[in-house]
Scaffold this active site. Structure first.
Site: not given
Length: 330
Positions: A54, A319
């Site tokens: 993203h 992440y």
């Protein structure tokens, strides 16, 4: 990391997906978080200093006004007044110059900061089911999108993989039917995973969350999308903020014991009770407020806990790797 979904080749049709009945192939080799980061870089290039999934996004700020309800007694997240919010909206994939006119995945990360400094993070997508029951299955699907030496993707690889791994089928079918988001202010986002709330000796609440745009969900037809600029989403959000309030209702679907805790590729029945947790109101968009934020969905405020969903567990490690690479310019 797991917010990523790449566009599926037009060769994979919904009709084909609905007829896939071959048996499941068991995942064999354990997949590590770094494997996903390496695969994302293979699919989209290394993109130093950019989020690995993203990559193209828009930051926004605002407030969260909570609503108390019986399912979440005493929750600090829902017990005070307005709380500051930082949100990042995004386009699926690792290309920071992704064409926003393309249909498909849109993501959202939201950080709510409580008065004492703790945080609660919500990370979601506009698709209602994840592309695989576990990290191994999702990783295998992404591998089918890797182009050959001529830069071409083979849709038959994806079809064959779906035949062997039916937990990816619902998401692939959604990808085939998805339109182009008209605006981030007109997009619904789903948390996908199961979470729990338990305060002291109160009965445990099992839930999944989703974010509903108060302006309504709206997508563009192919012709409408092509009439827009390739980077229209930031301007559209600014226009909507200038014209009036952009807000969302944060909802929780209350699960029952028989609803899966660990498989984000399966939706819960649509007759489950839904309650409102609060209202998110945006006041501005743009800027760098999101740059120092790692939107890890396992960062939760007091009383909340994650499920044992293996996809949810994997997200923290992936992440963290992406966050470290981004801040160090890798």
């Amino acid at each position: 990391m797991m917010k990523l979904m790449y566009s599926v080749s037009a060769g994979v049709t919904a009709a084909l997906l609905s007829t896939l009945t071959a048996p499941v192939l068991a995942a064999t080799n354990p997949v590590q978080a770094v494997d996903f980061i390496n695969l994302f870089e293979k699919l989209s290039g290394k993109q130093p200093g950019i989020r690995k999934a993203h990559a193209r996004g828009l930051c926004a700020t605002g407030t969260f006004t909570p609503e108390q309800n019986a399912h979440f007694p005493g929750a600090a997240l829902l017990s005070g007044g307005e709380l500051p919010v930082v949100m990042r909206f995004s386009v699926g994939g690792g290309n920071p110059e992704a064409d926003e006119r393309a249909p498909g995945a849109r993501g959202m990360g939201m950080q709510i900061t409580l008065p004492e400094g703790s945080r609660h993070i919500f990370t979601g997508n506009n698709f209602p089911v994840f592309a695989g029951k576990d990290p191994q299955t999702f990783f295998g699907l992404l591998q089918t999108f890797v182009p050959d030496e001529q830069g071409q993707r083979d849709p038959q690889k994806t079809i064959q993989y779906a035949e062997q791994n039916p937990s990816v089928k619902a998401n692939l079918a959604w990808q085939q039917s998805a339109g182009t988001a008209a605006s981030y202010a007109n997009t619904e986002f789903f948390g996908l995973h199961t979470f729990f709330y338990n305060k002291d000796d109160a009965e445990q609440t099992k839930f999944r969350w989703h974010l509903l745009p108060d302006l309504g969900v709206k997508t563009l037809s192919e012709d409408e999308a092509q009439a827009m600029e390739a980077d229209f989403l930031a301007d559209t959000m600014k226009q909507q903020l200038d014209a009036g309030e952009v807000s969302y209702s944060l909802m929780a679907t209350i699960g029952k014991p028989e609803d899966t805790n660990i498989d984000p590729s399966v939706q819960w029945p649509d007759n489950r009770e839904q309650v409102k947790l609060g209202t998110v109101r945006l006041s501005s968009s743009g800027g760098e407020h999101c740059t120092p934020v790692n939107f890890d969905p396992n960062v939760l405020s007091a009383g909340f806990s994650p499920s044992d969903d293996p996809v949810l567990k994997m997200r923290s490690a992936a992440y963290a790797i992406s966050f470290g690479k981004r801040l160090s310019g890798q």
